[in-house]
Write an enzyme that holds these catalytic residues in place. Structure first.
Site, PDB file in Angstrom:
ATOM      1  N   ALA A 223      -5.008   7.372  -3.814  1.00 37.90           N
ATOM      2  CA  ALA A 223      -3.670   6.989  -4.241  1.00 37.90           C
ATOM      3  C   ALA A 223      -3.784   5.508  -4.619  1.00 37.90           C
ATOM      4  CB  ALA A 223      -2.676   7.199  -3.116  1.00 37.90           C
TER       5      ALA A 223
ATOM      6  N   SER B 298       0.837  -1.196   0.000  1.00 39.00           N
ATOM      7  CA  SER B 298       0.000   0.000   0.000  1.00 39.00           C
ATOM      8  C   SER B 298       0.874   1.249   0.000  1.00 39.00           C
ATOM      9  CB  SER B 298      -0.948  -0.024   1.199  1.00 39.00           C
ATOM     10  OG  SER B 298      -1.930   0.982   1.077  1.00 39.00           O
ATOM     11  N   ASN B 299       0.315   2.385   0.360  1.00 45.35           N
ATOM     12  CA  ASN B 299       1.085   3.639   0.401  1.00 45.35           C
ATOM     13  C   ASN B 299       0.622   4.481   1.586  1.00 45.35           C
ATOM     14  OD1 ASN B 299      -1.207   5.382  -0.514  1.00 45.35           O
ATOM     15  ND2 ASN B 299      -1.036   4.038  -2.290  1.00 45.35           N
ATOM     16  N   ARG B 300       1.190   5.682   1.710  1.00 45.81           N
ATOM     17  CA  ARG B 300       0.965   6.461   2.928  1.00 45.81           C
ATOM     18  C   ARG B 300      -0.264   7.372   2.869  1.00 45.81           C
ATOM     19  NH1 ARG B 300       6.168   9.425   3.080  1.00 45.81           N
ATOM     20  NH2 ARG B 300       5.073  10.690   4.619  1.00 45.81           N
ATOM     21  N   SER B 301      -1.118   7.206   1.869  1.00 46.89           N
ATOM     22  CA  SER B 301      -2.320   8.049   1.791  1.00 46.89           C
ATOM     23  C   SER B 301      -3.220   7.793   3.001  1.00 46.89           C
ATOM     24  CB  SER B 301      -3.092   7.730   0.511  1.00 46.89           C
ATOM     25  OG  SER B 301      -4.358   8.341   0.561  1.00 46.89           O
TER      26      SER B 301
END
Ligand code: CTP
Length: 417
Positions: A282, A215-218
């Site tokens: 994101a 995943s990502n930091r959104s």
């Protein structure tokens, strides 16, 4: 940073807060305080019973305005309830007891609250609070139905612990919910009334095995700010979002998803009814090629993970736009760390967007997890407009002004800074 203490839809609005005699009257203090802080002009009316729970001085100190406590309170030489009722944007009753609900339904006018309500033409919002038996009594239900049929809005009551200590339905909605509902009612005829705004938000989660994902930091904050703002502008709002730390705003339809594929499917399901699509998610561009059925156990040596491309949601929606005519307006975000404008322009064109908001996610106060955002707008007609560092709420509000104008056929050049 530009200060933004006021909530656009509450700023300068004339709100009457009627407080009746229930233990939840103490929570009306928080409601009055938050409304006043958000820029509303709050006139409080109290029944006699309400004054047994909270002093009028508490409300006048918080709102900076006088509080009507009896039918004969005078303001500027006029009978106050008549003067107040004339230009009211919202008549909120919190808490609304069974007795006051009955009076409002029947049109009685023997206290400042019921008399002003009878004279008022503004929308009525009720936050009922009472014992379960009183709430469930058919006569209370009939009175509520009569008021709702005549256009009243309601928030709560909720299940929970009541003044008696018993558990059941009858607890007043919490102040934040009451404020959110007040915003929704005030915004209902706003510039986006009748428009369905769909927003994608959060970082998608691409599973690797039953316990791990890429995943990502959104955080979804920008998406939630957009949803709140669109709601306050009168839109019907749906938000297609990955699992989030922040909660979905009151009055917004939540469509929970996890992966990019699920987000794509949910967005396309909504597309026939979508007027405005805003891609604030994101979306992970890649996902693991295979998802293990069982937890991947560690072994000696390295682990290689093959990643395959995910669908480009806005790209696919853009590709079919001309044919379907949906969405009428499409907005994207571009998270960049270099060549901001050039990269954003490529995305604007390739995804057939009307507008793209580009931000430098490596800048200190912009991007993932921050409360603020510094964005530059690029539209499909080649106009470029940099905005100052703003709170995410203010970015959302300004964008909704643009969306409303775009719906009316106007572009960025008409918008001004
Ligand atoms: N977007 C999307 N589907 C994807 C990737 C992005 O709908 N698979 C949307 C985002 O919600 C955003 C816009 O497209 O509104 C641009 O996202 P961004 O990640 O900055 O761009 P990408 O197209 O993924 O390009 P890159 O990662 O190469 O910068």
């Amino acid at each position: 940073m530009e200060s933004h203490p006021h909530v656009r839809v509450l700023r300068g609005k004339k709100i009457i807060l009627g407080v009746t005699g229930g233990i939840a009257a103490y929570k009306a203090v928080t409601v009055a305080s938050r409304l006043a802080q958000a820029g509303a002009l709050v006139d409080v009316l109290m029944t006699e019973a309400a004054q047994k729970f909270v002093a009028p001085l508490t409300f006048s100190a918080l709102t900076g305005r006088s509080v009507a406590t009896d039918l004969w309170s005078l303001g500027n030489g006029q009978i106050m309830h008549v003067a107040l009722a004339r230009e009211v944007d919202l008549f909120l009753v919190a808490p609304a007891t069974a007795n006051t609900i009955a009076k409002l339904a029947l049109g009685l006018a023997d206290d400042p609250l019921s008399a002003t309500a009878l004279a008022s033409r503004g929308p009525l919002l009720l936050a009922p609070a009472m014992e379960t038996g009183m709430w469930l009594n058919p006569i209370t239900q009939q009175h509520m139905q009569a008021l709702i049929q005549r256009g009243a809005f309601t928030v709560g009551p909720m299940e929970g612990r009541l003044a008696s200590g018993a558990m059941g339905i009858g607890r007043m909605a919490e102040p934040p919910q009451i404020i959110e509902m007040a915003r929704k009612v005030l915004g209902r005829n706003g510039p986006l009334a009748g428009v369905h705004v769909v927003i994608t938000a959060g970082g998608t989660q691409e599973p690797l095995d039953p316990v791990r994902f890429v995943s990502n930091r959104s955080t979804g904050k920008m998406g939630m700010a957009l949803a709140t703002s669109a709601r306050d502008f009168g839109a019907e709002v749906s938000i297609v979002h990955s699992p989030l730390q922040v909660s979905v705003p009151f009055g917004v339809a939540s469509v929970p998803v996890r992966t990019a594929a699920e987000m794509r499917a949910a967005t396309f399901d909504l597309l026939p009814r979508t007027d405005v699509l805003i891609g604030a998610a994101a979306v992970a561009d890649y996902r693991p090629a295979t998802v293990a059925d069982q937890k991947i156990k560690k072994k000696s040596g390295n682990l290689d993970i093959e990643l395959v491309r995910n669908p480009d949601i806005l790209g696919e929606v853009g590709a079919q736009r001309q044919q379907s005519g949906r969405p009428r307006v499409m907005v994207g975000f571009a998270a960049e760390t270099e060549d901001l404008l050039a990269n954003a322009k490529v995305k604007l064109e390739s995804k057939r967007l009307d507008l793209i908001l580009v931000n430098d996610v490596s800048a200190p106060h912009s991007g993932f997890g921050t409360e603020t955002n510094q964005v530059t707008l690029l539209d499909k007609w080649g106009d470029v407009l940099p905005w100052p560092l703003l709170s995410k709420d203010e970015v959302a509000d300004r964008l909704m002004v643009w969306v409303a104008r775009r719906i009316q056929g106007k572009g960025l050049a008409d918008l001004g800074a």
